[in-house]
Design a protein around this motif. Structure first.
Motif, PDB file in Angstrom:
ATOM      1  N   LEU A  41       0.769  -1.281  -0.014  1.00 37.38           N
ATOM      2  CA  LEU A  41      -0.174  -0.188  -0.112  1.00 37.38           C
ATOM      3  C   LEU A  41       0.917   1.348   0.191  1.00 37.38           C
ATOM      4  O   LEU A  41       0.465   2.273  -0.756  1.00 37.38           O
ATOM      5  N   THR A  42       1.932   1.148   0.793  1.00 35.13           N
ATOM      6  CA  THR A  42       3.022   2.425   0.628  1.00 35.13           C
ATOM      7  C   THR A  42       3.464   2.791  -0.554  1.00 35.13           C
ATOM      8  O   THR A  42       3.668   3.540  -1.077  1.00 35.13           O
ATOM      9  N   GLY A  43       3.731   1.309  -1.422  1.00 29.67           N
ATOM     10  CA  GLY A  43       4.341   1.387  -2.742  1.00 29.67           C
ATOM     11  C   GLY A  43       3.419   2.182  -3.584  1.00 29.67           C
ATOM     12  O   GLY A  43       3.720   2.795  -4.540  1.00 29.67           O
ATOM     13  N   ILE A  44       2.147   1.882  -3.525  1.00 25.37           N
ATOM     14  CA  ILE A  44       1.099   2.722  -4.300  1.00 25.37           C
ATOM     15  C   ILE A  44       1.058   4.097  -4.295  1.00 25.37           C
ATOM     16  O   ILE A  44       1.093   4.821  -5.195  1.00 25.37           O
ATOM     17  N   ILE A  45       1.262   4.477  -2.825  1.00 25.18           N
ATOM     18  CA  ILE A  45       1.406   6.025  -2.724  1.00 25.18           C
ATOM     19  C   ILE A  45       2.688   6.673  -3.050  1.00 25.18           C
ATOM     20  O   ILE A  45       2.696   7.442  -3.870  1.00 25.18           O
ATOM     21  N   THR A  46       3.754   5.997  -2.887  1.00 27.44           N
ATOM     22  CA  THR A  46       5.276   6.193  -3.551  1.00 27.44           C
ATOM     23  C   THR A  46       5.118   6.282  -5.203  1.00 27.44           C
ATOM     24  O   THR A  46       5.411   7.236  -5.791  1.00 27.44           O
ATOM     25  N   SER A  47       4.619   5.585  -5.720  1.00 22.98           N
ATOM     26  CA  SER A  47       4.181   5.589  -7.134  1.00 22.98           C
ATOM     27  C   SER A  47       3.384   6.816  -7.461  1.00 22.98           C
ATOM     28  O   SER A  47       3.925   7.053  -8.515  1.00 22.98           O
ATOM     29  N   ALA A  48       2.351   6.937  -6.908  1.00 25.41           N
ATOM     30  CA  ALA A  48       1.523   8.194  -7.327  1.00 25.41           C
ATOM     31  C   ALA A  48       2.242   9.490  -7.383  1.00 25.41           C
ATOM     32  O   ALA A  48       2.260  10.190  -8.012  1.00 25.41           O
ATOM     33  N   ILE A  49       3.220   9.324  -6.198  1.00 24.65           N
ATOM     34  CA  ILE A  49       3.969  10.738  -5.917  1.00 24.65           C
ATOM     35  C   ILE A  49       4.907  10.832  -7.254  1.00 24.65           C
ATOM     36  O   ILE A  49       5.211  11.873  -7.727  1.00 24.65           O
ATOM     37  N   SER A  50       5.671   9.759  -7.367  1.00 23.30           N
ATOM     38  CA  SER A  50       6.593   9.692  -8.493  1.00 23.30           C
ATOM     39  C   SER A  50       6.133   9.892  -9.865  1.00 23.30           C
ATOM     40  O   SER A  50       6.690  10.497 -10.664  1.00 23.30           O
ATOM     41  N   LYS A  51       4.832   9.352 -10.019  1.00 24.79           N
ATOM     42  CA  LYS A  51       4.405   9.624 -11.291  1.00 24.79           C
ATOM     43  C   LYS A  51       3.386  10.803 -11.714  1.00 24.79           C
ATOM     44  O   LYS A  51       3.545  11.489 -12.687  1.00 24.79           O
ATOM     45  N   TYR A  52       2.794  11.321 -10.468  1.00 26.01           N
ATOM     46  CA  TYR A  52       1.911  12.391 -10.757  1.00 26.01           C
ATOM     47  C   TYR A  52       1.909  13.406  -9.996  1.00 26.01           C
ATOM     48  O   TYR A  52       1.598  14.671 -10.344  1.00 26.01           O
ATOM     49  N   LEU A  53       2.272  13.370  -8.801  1.00 26.13           N
ATOM     50  CA  LEU A  53       1.959  14.558  -7.858  1.00 26.13           C
ATOM     51  C   LEU A  53       3.189  14.473  -6.536  1.00 26.13           C
ATOM     52  O   LEU A  53       3.026  13.845  -5.595  1.00 26.13           O
ATOM     53  N   PRO A  54       4.221  15.275  -7.020  1.00 23.62           N
ATOM     54  CA  PRO A  54       4.486  16.162  -8.158  1.00 23.62           C
ATOM     55  C   PRO A  54       4.983  15.852  -9.476  1.00 23.62           C
ATOM     56  O   PRO A  54       5.173  16.141 -10.470  1.00 23.62           O
ATOM     57  N   GLY A  55       5.370  14.432  -9.393  1.00 24.80           N
ATOM     58  CA  GLY A  55       5.884  13.739 -10.527  1.00 24.80           C
ATOM     59  C   GLY A  55       7.336  13.270 -10.610  1.00 24.80           C
ATOM     60  O   GLY A  55       7.944  13.384  -9.561  1.00 24.80           O
ATOM     61  N   PRO A  56       7.661  12.790 -11.906  1.00 28.35           N
ATOM     62  CA  PRO A  56       9.133  12.349 -11.876  1.00 28.35           C
ATOM     63  C   PRO A  56      10.059  13.553 -11.508  1.00 28.35           C
ATOM     64  O   PRO A  56       9.989  14.628 -11.808  1.00 28.35           O
ATOM     65  N   GLY A  57      11.010  13.053 -10.825  1.00 26.81           N
ATOM     66  CA  GLY A  57      12.202  13.815 -10.360  1.00 26.81           C
ATOM     67  C   GLY A  57      12.032  14.076  -8.993  1.00 26.81           C
ATOM     68  O   GLY A  57      12.714  14.781  -8.111  1.00 26.81           O
ATOM     69  N   SER A  58      10.711  13.820  -8.236  1.00 25.59           N
ATOM     70  CA  SER A  58      10.552  14.023  -6.713  1.00 25.59           C
ATOM     71  C   SER A  58      10.930  12.837  -5.872  1.00 25.59           C
ATOM     72  O   SER A  58      11.068  11.925  -6.297  1.00 25.59           O
ATOM     73  N   HIS A  59      11.025  13.027  -4.728  1.00 28.35           N
ATOM     74  CA  HIS A  59      11.241  11.943  -3.673  1.00 28.35           C
ATOM     75  C   HIS A  59      10.551  12.511  -2.348  1.00 28.35           C
ATOM     76  O   HIS A  59      10.640  13.446  -1.948  1.00 28.35           O
ATOM     77  N   ILE A  60      10.275  11.216  -1.842  1.00 26.40           N
ATOM     78  CA  ILE A  60       9.549  11.465  -0.493  1.00 26.40           C
ATOM     79  C   ILE A  60      10.628  11.610   0.698  1.00 26.40           C
ATOM     80  O   ILE A  60      11.682  10.734   0.564  1.00 26.40           O
ATOM     81  N   THR A  61      10.674  12.664   1.518  1.00 27.28           N
ATOM     82  CA  THR A  61      11.571  12.850   2.702  1.00 27.28           C
ATOM     83  C   THR A  61      10.971  12.436   3.920  1.00 27.28           C
ATOM     84  O   THR A  61      12.028  11.791   4.892  1.00 27.28           O
ATOM     85  N   LYS A  62       9.754  12.096   4.164  1.00 30.49           N
ATOM     86  CA  LYS A  62       9.268  11.742   5.235  1.00 30.49           C
ATOM     87  C   LYS A  62       7.724  11.290   4.987  1.00 30.49           C
ATOM     88  O   LYS A  62       7.036  11.561   4.449  1.00 30.49           O
ATOM     89  N   GLN A  63       7.432  10.273   5.849  1.00 39.22           N
ATOM     90  CA  GLN A  63       6.056   9.702   5.738  1.00 39.22           C
ATOM     91  C   GLN A  63       5.705   9.292   6.980  1.00 39.22           C
ATOM     92  O   GLN A  63       6.308   8.448   7.841  1.00 39.22           O
TER      93      GLN A  63
END
Length: 156
Positions: A66-88
């Motif tokens: 489920l965390t992977g689905i969240i990570t994927s949506a952030i990487s693909k859409y919001l904000p998209g490619p080139g972004s990365h999660i710093t805290k969750q």
């Protein structure tokens, strides 16, 4: 000739209140790929005989999927490619079972230009009604590059 790839939106293009909705159905294929990749042998994830004898009654989806689905949506859409999660911080409110339809809603709650991060509230609903997870994600959006061309992103 290599095709120029698009990065996600930089911080100046993101505003508080933006929303993204992603629908996902959890399939056996996804579970088997996860189990094979991680060598996770937890019987609660795949063995119906075992799970039927627990209070859960049937196999559940691993929280990390489920965390992977969240990570994927952030990487693909919001904000998209080139972004990365710093805290969750994610709370798993209810177990998710195989074949369930989930609706993930992401909402930008904070844009910090000075420190170059955004906060995104996330929740997932089962059958568009029952909350199964909620959380807050801090994300570093892609940085605006001075010159974006094919050679910069050859392997992207």
């Amino acid at each position: 000739m290599l095709k120029k790839r698009k990065l996600g939106r930089n911080i100046s293009e993101i505003t508080v209140g933006e929303k993204l909705v992603v629908n996902q159905k959890i399939e056996d294929r996804d579970l088997l790929l996860y189990l094979g990749l991680t060598d996770d042998a937890n019987p609660l994830y795949i063995q119906y005989d075992y799970a039927s004898q627990t209070p859960l009654k049937r196999p559940i989806v691993p929280a990390i999927m489920l965390t992977g689905i969240i990570t994927s949506a952030i990487s693909k859409y919001l904000p998209g490619p080139g972004s990365h999660i710093t805290k969750q911080e994610i709370r798993f409110l209810q177990p998710v079972y195989h074949y369930e339809n989930l609706q993930f809603t992401f909402e930008v709650t904070n844009v910090d230009h000075e420190n170059h991060f955004i906060d995104i509230k996330v929740e997932a609903l089962r059958n568009e009604a029952e909350p199964v997870l909620e959380g807050m994600i801090s994300v570093c959006p892609p940085y605006a590059l001075s010159k974006l061309n094919v050679s910069v992103l050859e392997n992207f």
